[in-house]
Design a protein around this motif. Structure first.
Motif, PDB file in Angstrom:
ATOM      1  N   LEU A 414      -1.706  -0.332  -4.489  1.00 37.81           N
ATOM      2  CA  LEU A 414      -1.712  -0.351  -3.036  1.00 37.81           C
ATOM      3  C   LEU A 414      -3.080   0.026  -2.490  1.00 37.81           C
ATOM      4  O   LEU A 414      -3.463  -0.388  -1.397  1.00 37.81           O
ATOM      5  N   GLY A 415      -3.791   0.826  -3.264  1.00 38.97           N
ATOM      6  CA  GLY A 415      -5.067   1.379  -2.808  1.00 38.97           C
ATOM      7  C   GLY A 415      -6.024   0.320  -2.302  1.00 38.97           C
ATOM      8  O   GLY A 415      -6.596   0.438  -1.214  1.00 38.97           O
ATOM      9  N   GLU A 416      -6.176  -0.743  -3.060  1.00 31.92           N
ATOM     10  CA  GLU A 416      -7.175  -1.754  -2.717  1.00 31.92           C
ATOM     11  C   GLU A 416      -6.883  -2.459  -1.384  1.00 31.92           C
ATOM     12  O   GLU A 416      -7.726  -2.471  -0.496  1.00 31.92           O
ATOM     13  N   PRO A 417      -5.663  -3.034  -1.239  1.00 27.97           N
ATOM     14  CA  PRO A 417      -5.408  -3.682   0.053  1.00 27.97           C
ATOM     15  C   PRO A 417      -5.479  -2.708   1.225  1.00 27.97           C
ATOM     16  O   PRO A 417      -5.975  -3.067   2.293  1.00 27.97           O
ATOM     17  N   LEU A 418      -5.006  -1.502   0.997  1.00 29.51           N
ATOM     18  CA  LEU A 418      -5.004  -0.533   2.084  1.00 29.51           C
ATOM     19  C   LEU A 418      -6.439  -0.189   2.487  1.00 29.51           C
ATOM     20  O   LEU A 418      -6.777  -0.122   3.667  1.00 29.51           O
ATOM     21  N   THR A 419      -7.276   0.016   1.491  1.00 30.74           N
ATOM     22  CA  THR A 419      -8.678   0.312   1.766  1.00 30.74           C
ATOM     23  C   THR A 419      -9.295  -0.811   2.581  1.00 30.74           C
ATOM     24  O   THR A 419     -10.030  -0.592   3.538  1.00 30.74           O
ATOM     25  N   HIS A 420      -8.968  -2.018   2.189  1.00 30.41           N
ATOM     26  CA  HIS A 420      -9.539  -3.164   2.877  1.00 30.41           C
ATOM     27  C   HIS A 420      -9.090  -3.218   4.332  1.00 30.41           C
ATOM     28  O   HIS A 420      -9.886  -3.491   5.223  1.00 30.41           O
ATOM     29  N   LEU A 421      -7.825  -2.937   4.543  1.00 27.33           N
ATOM     30  CA  LEU A 421      -7.307  -2.950   5.911  1.00 27.33           C
ATOM     31  C   LEU A 421      -7.998  -1.892   6.765  1.00 27.33           C
ATOM     32  O   LEU A 421      -8.325  -2.121   7.932  1.00 27.33           O
ATOM     33  N   GLY A 519     -11.544 -11.333   1.224  1.00 27.19           N
ATOM     34  CA  GLY A 519     -11.023 -11.649   2.540  1.00 27.19           C
ATOM     35  C   GLY A 519      -9.624 -11.112   2.703  1.00 27.19           C
ATOM     36  O   GLY A 519      -9.043 -10.530   1.798  1.00 27.19           O
ATOM     37  N   MET A 520      -9.101 -11.320   3.889  1.00 20.44           N
ATOM     38  CA  MET A 520      -7.747 -10.870   4.147  1.00 20.44           C
ATOM     39  C   MET A 520      -6.738 -11.643   3.314  1.00 20.44           C
ATOM     40  O   MET A 520      -5.629 -11.175   3.079  1.00 20.44           O
ATOM     41  N   ASP A 521      -7.148 -12.826   2.863  1.00 22.75           N
ATOM     42  CA  ASP A 521      -6.218 -13.605   2.032  1.00 22.75           C
ATOM     43  C   ASP A 521      -5.953 -12.865   0.718  1.00 22.75           C
ATOM     44  O   ASP A 521      -4.849 -12.913   0.173  1.00 22.75           O
ATOM     45  N   VAL A 522      -6.992 -12.178   0.237  1.00 27.68           N
ATOM     46  CA  VAL A 522      -6.807 -11.423  -0.996  1.00 27.68           C
ATOM     47  C   VAL A 522      -5.888 -10.232  -0.752  1.00 27.68           C
ATOM     48  O   VAL A 522      -5.042  -9.898  -1.578  1.00 27.68           O
ATOM     49  N   VAL A 523      -6.068  -9.629   0.422  1.00 27.32           N
ATOM     50  CA  VAL A 523      -5.182  -8.528   0.774  1.00 27.32           C
ATOM     51  C   VAL A 523      -3.739  -9.008   0.754  1.00 27.32           C
ATOM     52  O   VAL A 523      -2.854  -8.371   0.175  1.00 27.32           O
ATOM     53  N   ARG A 524      -3.550 -10.162   1.391  1.00 26.03           N
ATOM     54  CA  ARG A 524      -2.179 -10.660   1.440  1.00 26.03           C
ATOM     55  C   ARG A 524      -1.657 -10.984   0.043  1.00 26.03           C
ATOM     56  O   ARG A 524      -0.510 -10.705  -0.292  1.00 26.03           O
ATOM     57  N   GLN A 525      -2.531 -11.527  -0.786  1.00 32.69           N
ATOM     58  CA  GLN A 525      -2.124 -11.855  -2.152  1.00 32.69           C
ATOM     59  C   GLN A 525      -1.739 -10.580  -2.906  1.00 32.69           C
ATOM     60  O   GLN A 525      -0.731 -10.534  -3.600  1.00 32.69           O
ATOM     61  N   ASN A 526      -2.562  -9.547  -2.744  1.00 29.39           N
ATOM     62  CA  ASN A 526      -2.268  -8.265  -3.397  1.00 29.39           C
ATOM     63  C   ASN A 526      -0.892  -7.746  -3.003  1.00 29.39           C
ATOM     64  O   ASN A 526      -0.114  -7.303  -3.837  1.00 29.39           O
ATOM     65  N   ASP A 529       1.817  -9.860  -4.474  1.00 29.58           N
ATOM     66  CA  ASP A 529       2.015  -9.584  -5.893  1.00 29.58           C
ATOM     67  C   ASP A 529       2.908  -8.368  -6.098  1.00 29.58           C
ATOM     68  O   ASP A 529       3.520  -8.197  -7.146  1.00 29.58           O
ATOM     69  N   LEU A 530       2.905  -7.508  -5.114  1.00 22.13           N
ATOM     70  CA  LEU A 530       3.743  -6.312  -5.201  1.00 22.13           C
ATOM     71  C   LEU A 530       5.140  -6.585  -4.681  1.00 22.13           C
ATOM     72  O   LEU A 530       5.946  -5.679  -4.535  1.00 22.13           O
ATOM     73  N   GLY A 531       5.405  -7.838  -4.365  1.00 17.87           N
ATOM     74  CA  GLY A 531       6.717  -8.179  -3.836  1.00 17.87           C
ATOM     75  C   GLY A 531       6.839  -7.779  -2.378  1.00 17.87           C
ATOM     76  O   GLY A 531       7.933  -7.613  -1.856  1.00 17.87           O
ATOM     77  N   PHE A 546      -1.297  -3.533  11.427  1.00 11.76           N
ATOM     78  CA  PHE A 546      -0.961  -4.263  10.207  1.00 11.76           C
ATOM     79  C   PHE A 546       0.206  -3.554   9.568  1.00 11.76           C
ATOM     80  O   PHE A 546       0.176  -2.335   9.392  1.00 11.76           O
ATOM     81  N   THR A 547       1.240  -4.308   9.251  1.00 11.61           N
ATOM     82  CA  THR A 547       2.404  -3.690   8.635  1.00 11.61           C
ATOM     83  C   THR A 547       2.609  -4.257   7.243  1.00 11.61           C
ATOM     84  O   THR A 547       2.702  -5.474   7.063  1.00 11.61           O
ATOM     85  N   LEU A 548       2.647  -3.375   6.274  1.00  9.05           N
ATOM     86  CA  LEU A 548       2.956  -3.792   4.909  1.00  9.05           C
ATOM     87  C   LEU A 548       4.404  -3.414   4.639  1.00  9.05           C
ATOM     88  O   LEU A 548       4.778  -2.266   4.823  1.00  9.05           O
ATOM     89  N   ALA A 549       5.191  -4.391   4.235  1.00  6.62           N
ATOM     90  CA  ALA A 549       6.567  -4.095   3.847  1.00  6.62           C
ATOM     91  C   ALA A 549       6.632  -4.227   2.339  1.00  6.62           C
ATOM     92  O   ALA A 549       6.403  -5.300   1.785  1.00  6.62           O
ATOM     93  N   LEU A 550       6.887  -3.110   1.665  1.00  5.56           N
ATOM     94  CA  LEU A 550       6.849  -3.115   0.202  1.00  5.56           C
ATOM     95  C   LEU A 550       8.201  -2.763  -0.385  1.00  5.56           C
ATOM     96  O   LEU A 550       8.957  -1.996   0.215  1.00  5.56           O
TER      97      LEU A 550
END
Lengths: 701, 123
Positions: A414-421, A519-526, A529-531, A546-550
Motif C-alpha cells: 500500500l505504501g507506494e500508491p499511498l505515497t504517490h497520492l 503516473g496515476m495509472d500505475v497507482v490504480r494498477q497497484n 493488484d491488491l483487489g 482519493f478513496t482506496l477501497a481495499l
C-alpha cells in the motif's frame, strides 16, 4: 531465543522508538513540547544507540551518539529549542530512520558525515555538560585514574622490553565506601586469587579494638602477589567498581618473588612494611570464616520472566500455511455441506455449528495477518516534510483511523500508491501559500488521511483542500494525447477519471516530486493488484478526495457462483452492483452482435460470459438469462450475461498461472463444494477488453 | 545456598532485556525482568533478588531513581545493584557510584564480562 530473534525484537523496538521520537519532534515543531517530550525523544534515540552498540551496527551507533549528545543538551536546557534546531533535529531524525532502514536491509546506509558535523557544531559553543555536572569527589578520582593510564603506557614499554616478567605486587586497602552500596571487598580478593594471586601479607595496623569496631567500616589492607603474565588492566579491572573507595597500588615486584621478604619490595610503602604480619596470612585468606557460596552455574531452572509475553513472533511462512489450510478447511466444509444437502441433511444442527466455527477460525486466522495501518501512516509525516521542503508549501497533516487493521501483504504494497497520492496532493492539489490566501484560504494546506473499515472493505482516503482537479486542462491534455475524441462530451467524473489513464500527466513541467515516471495509472494498477479500487471526487477550488477501497484479505473473497452453459464461474462480489433479468425493451442492439442494456436511462454494454469461459449451451438472449451489473475502475459499468445465479459464498483463490497458465478474462480458479474447479472471472480485464473492442472502431470512424 | 543467583534486570528496551536474559541464563543465573523502575519496585516489594541490574534511561522511574528508592529501604541497603551504562567515562562511573550503584556494566557487553561483573558483586 536465537540471536536473530533478539535482533528482530531490536528492529521492532527501533520502529517504536522512531515513532515516539517523531511524535515528540513534531510536537517540538508545533511548540507543544514539554520537558517530558524532550526526554522521551532522548530516550528513544538512546535506546536505539544502546541496541546498535549491542548488535554491532557501528554506523548507526556513531550517528546516534552525536544525535543523543545534542538531545541531552536540549534536555538539560543548555540549548534552547528554536526553529533552526527543530529543523536540524528533524533532519537528524530522518537520517536516523534511514540508518535503521539500512540495518534492516532496506536501502543503503545514509551519508551522514555532514550531518554529524552539524550536530557536533550545534553541541559546541554550548557549555559541555559532562564536565560541569561531574560531582566533586569523583573529579579527583578521574585524575587518579588518568595517572594509572600513564603508568599503563609506560609499563607497556617495559613489558615489551623485559622478557623475564616479574610478578605484580598488589596492595589494596578497601575504605569504608567499599562496603557501601552493596559492595563486598571479599569478592574482589577472591577474584584476585582467581587470576592467580596469592596473599602475601595482611595489614591489621588500623584495626580498632572491639569497643570501637564498626562493622560497616573496612580496616584491613592486603598485599597480593599476582603472576607477572597477568595484564595490569586485568588487575585494575577487578577494582573497577570500587574506584576511589579502595586504595590500590599495583607495581612490578623487583625480582624478589619470595613472599618472606616484603620489606624489600615495598620501599614505597613504609607504613605497609611495618604492618606486615606474616601470621595473619592464613586467617585472612579470602576463604576465611565467612562462607559465601559461588553463584552456581546451573542453567536447569527456567527463568520466570515477568515482563513482555504480550505478543509472540510467528514465521510468516507458518502463518501463510495456516491460512492456506483454513482455506482448504472452508472448501472441505462446503463440500460436506453440499454432500449432506444432497442427502437431505442440509439443515442439521451439527452442520450449522461447523459452519459457524469454520467462519470463526477463518476470521481468527485473518486477524493474525492483520496489522494496523499505523505502520504505513507513520511514514507520512516524513514524506510531507520532504515535500514541504521541496515545494515551499506548508501542509498540516490530519490522520484518523490509524488503528484500522489490514492484511500484512496489502499493507506492504500500500505504501507506494499511498505515497504517490500524497505527493500528488501536495504537488498538484495544494496551492502555494500566497495563492491560498488570495483564494480566501488558510495559508497552510490541510492533508487528511483516514482509514476505516466499512462493509467488508477498508476505505482509505487521501483528502486535500487544494485547488481540485483542473478539468479544462485535463480534458485538453486528454484530447491532445488522443485519449478522448476532440468532440467528446464527458461528465465531470469522467474527466476526473482521465487522470488514471495510462501515460497521462498534467504537470506542465515535470517536477521532481510527482513526476518520477510513475503516473496515476500505475497507482490504480497497484491498487487493483491488491483487489482494491480507487475513486476520485474533486471540487474545483475546494480540493480532491482519493478513496482506496481495499479488501480485508487477499486469500479469501466473497463471490457469486453463476452458471454459463456447462460451466460454473465465480464473479467476485466486490464488483457486483446488482443483478437483474431484463425486459426485452431494455435491451438495445448496437451494430453486429453487440447489445446494450438500458439501466434507468443509462446504456451499458452487455457481455456474454459464454465466450470467455469457453462454455457450450449458454442462453442466447439476455432476457432468458440473468445480467449481473458490475462496476470496474477502468471502464465503468457493464452487464455480464450468465444463465443463472446459483449461490453466493466465500472462495479461496488459487492462481491459474502457477497451476496452468494465465488466461485472459480469468483471474484464477477455486474449488467448489462439490470438488469441481470453477474459474474466477477477471471482471476488470474482461470489461476493459470488451469496451476497447467496442470503442476502437467507433473512434476510428 | 544452593539456589542459583537470582537477578532482576530492569530495562525498557525489549531487545536489551532479551540480550540480558539470554546472556545471564546461559551463565546459569535465574533471571526476572522488569520494564522500568516502578515495575522493579513493585516486584521487589513482594519478591527478592540477589542482584539488580538496571538501565539508567527509562520512562516513569529511571535507574538512578530506582537505586535511590531501593537504598532507602533497609532490606535493599546492601543489595548489589549494577547499572547498565553506554559510556565508560569516569564521570559516568562516579555518577553511578554516587547514586548508590555497586558497579556498572558498559553496553555493549559481552556475556563473559556481564557474568564477571555479576559475580564480582554477588554476595
Amino acid at each position: 531465543m536465537t540471536n536473530d530473534e533478539i535482533l528482530q525484537i531490536f528492529f521492532v523496538e527501533c520502529e517504536e522508538a522512531l515513532g515516539a521520537a517523531e511524535a515528540g519532534l513534531m510536537s517540538c515543531r508545533s511548540g507543544t513540547a514539554d520537558a517530558e517530550t524532550v526526554n522521551a525523544i532522548f530516550r528513544s534515540v538512546h535506546s536505539i544507540k544502546g541496541g546498535a552498540g549491542a548488535f554491532g551496527f557501528t554506523a548507526l551507533q556513531a550517528f546516534t551518539h552525536g544525535f543523543e549528545t545534542l538531545l541531552s543538551l536540549v534536555r538539560e536546557g543548555s540549548i534552547a529549542l528554536d526553529d533552526g534546531l527543530n529543523d536540524l533535529l528533524l533532519r537528524a531524525f530522518d537520517t536516523l530512520a534511514d540508518h535503521v532502514g539500512a540495518i534492516r536491509g532496506q536501502g543503503d546506509t545514509p551519508k551522514d558525515d555532514a550531518l554529524i558535523l552539524e550536530l557536533a557544531a550545534a553541541c559546541d559553543g554550548m557549555p559541555v555538560a559532562s564536565a560541569d555536572h561531574a560531582p566533586d569527589g569523583p573529579a579527583s578520582a578521574a585524575g587518579g585514574e588518568i595517572d594509572f593510564d600513564l603508568d599503563l603506557d609506560l609499563l607497556i614499554g617495559t613489558i615489551e622490553d623485559t622478557h623475564d616478567v616479574e610478578p605484580w605486587l598488589v596492595r589494596l586497602r578497601p575504605l569504608a565506601g567499599a562496603l557501601a552500596n552493596g559492595g563486598e571487598p571479599l569478592l574482589l580478593l577472591r577474584e584476585l586469587e582467581r587470576i592467580g594471586g596469592t596473599v602475601r601479607a595482611v595489614e591489621t595496623l588500623t584495626t580498632p579494638d572491639l569497643d570501637h569496631f564498626d562493622a560497616d567500616c573496612a580496616f584491613l589492607a592486603w598485599r597480593f602477589d599476582v603472576p607477572g603474565d597477568v595484564e595490569r588492566a586485568a588487575i585494575e579491572e577487578i577494582f573497577d567498581f570500587v574506584g576511589d573507595d579502595c586504595e590500590l597500588l599495583i607495581e612490578r615486584g623487583n625480582g624478589l618473588p619470595a613472599p618472606a621478604l616484603p620489606v624489600a619490595t615495598t620501599v614505597a610503602e613504609p607504613q605497609a612494611v611495618a604492618a606486615a604480619v606474616p601470621d595473619a596470612q592464613a586467617a585472612a585468606t579470602p576463604h576465611g570464616a565467612v562462607k559465601v557460596v559461588e553463584p552456581s552455574a546451573r542453567a536447569e531452572e527456567k527463568s520466570a520472566a515477568t515482563s513482555g509475553g504480550q505478543s509472540i513472533r510467528i514465521d510468516l511462512v507458518k502463518l501463510d500455511r495456516l491460512i492456506d489450510t483454513v482455506g482448504e478447511l472452508i472448501i472441505a466444509q462446503a463440500m460436506m455441506a453440499q454432500r449432506l444437502a444432497a442427502s437431505g441433511l442440509g439443515s442439521i444442527d451439527e452442520l450449522t455449528l461447523l459452519d459457524g466455527l469454520t467462519r470463526d477460525i477463518q476470521e481468527g486466522a485473518m486477524a493474525i495477518r492483520a496489522q494496523p495501518i499505523q505502520s504505513v501512516f507513520s511514514r507520512v509525516p516524513r514524506i510531507l516534510r520532504e515535500l514541504e521542503t521541496a515545494t515551499g508549501k506548508r501542509v498540516r497533516l490530519e490522520m484518523s483511523g490509524e488503528s484500522t487493521e489490514l492484511d500484512k501483504t496489502v499493507l506492504e504494497r500500500l505504501g507506494e500508491p499511498l505515497t504517490h497520492l500524497i505527493r500528488n496532493a501536495v504537488d498538484h492539489g495544494i496551492e502555494p501559500a500566497d495563492v491560498r490566501v488570495a483564494g480566501g484560504k488558510e495559508p497552510e494546506g490541510v492533508l487528511r488521511l483516514s482509514a476505516e473499515q466499512r462493509s467488508g472493505r477498508i476505505l482509505i482516503k487521501v483528502i486535500d483542500d487544494g485547488r481540485g482537479i483542473d478539468r479544462a486542462r485535463v480534458l485538453e491534455k486528454a484530447i491532445e494525447k488522443g485519449l478522448v475524441a476532440p468532440d467528446a462530451s464527458l461528465a465531470d467524473e469522467e474527466i476526473d477519471n482521465l487522470i488514471f489513464a495510462p501515460g497521462f500527466s498534467t504537470a506542465t513541467a515535470v517536477s521532481n516530486i510527482s513526476g518520477r515516471g510513475v503516473g496515476m495509472d500505475v497507482v490504480r494498477q497497484n491498487v487493483k493488484d491488491l483487489g482494491g479500487r480507487i475513486s476520485i471526487e474533486s471540487r474545483p477550488g475546494k480540493g480532491s478526495t482519493f478513496t482506496l477501497a481495499l479488501p480485508l484479505t487477499l486469500a479469501i473473497s466473497d463471490g457469486m457462483i453463476v452458471t454459463v452453459g456447462d460451466q460454473t464461474l465465480v464473479v467476485p462480489l466486490t464488483h457486483v452492483v446488482e443483478s437483474l433479468r431484463p425486459q426485452p425493451h431494455e435491451v438495445q442492439g448496437l451494430g453486429v452482435g453487440r447489445q446494450m442494456l438500458n439501466v434507468r436511462g443509462q446504456f451499458i454494454p452487455i457481455l456474454p460470459l459464454e465466450q470467455a469461459a469457453g462454455a457450450d449451451g449458454a442462453v442466447n438472449s439476455p432476457c432468458e438469462g440473468v445480467l449481473i451489473i458490475v462496476d470496474t475502475e477502468s471502464s465503468g459499468q457493464a452487464a455480464l450475461q450468465v444463465d443463472a445465479i446459483c449461490d453466493q459464498r466465500q472462495f479461496v483463490i488459487k492462481s491459474l498461472q502457477t497451476h496452468y497458465r494465465s488466461v485472459p478474462g480469468i483471474s484464477g480458479a477455486t474449488i467448489m463444494g462439490d470438488g469441481r474447479v470453477a474459474l474466477i472471472v477477471d471482471v476488470d480485464g474482461l470489461v476493459a477488453d470488451a469496451v476497447r473492442c467496442v470503442e476502437a472502431p467507433r473512434r476510428a470512424a | 545456598m544452593s539456589h542459583p543467583t537470582k537477578i532482576l534486570t530492569v530495562d525498557d528496551s525489549a531487545s536489551m532485556r532479551a540480550l540480558l536474559l539470554h546472556a545471564l541464563q546461559a551463565q546459569g543465573f535465574e533471571v526476572v525482568q522488569a520494564e522500568d523502575g516502578i515495575e522493579a519496585l513493585e516486584w521487589l516489594a513482594a519478591n527478592d533478588a540477589d542482584i539488580v541490574i538496571t538501565d539508567i534511561n527509562m520512562p516513569r522511574l529511571d535507574g538512578f531513581g530506582l537505586i535511590e528508592r531501593l537504598r532507602s529501604i533497609a532490606r535493599h541497603r546492601d543489595r548489589p545493584i549494577l547499572v547498565l551504562t553506554t559510556e565508560s567515562s569516569d564521570e559516568k562511573k562516579a555518577r553511578a557510584r554516587q547514586a548508590g550503584a555497586t558497579g556498572w556494566i558498559v553496553k555493549p557487553f559481552d556475556p563473559e564480562k556481564l557474568a564477571t561483573a555479576v559475580r564480582r558483586v554477588a554476595h
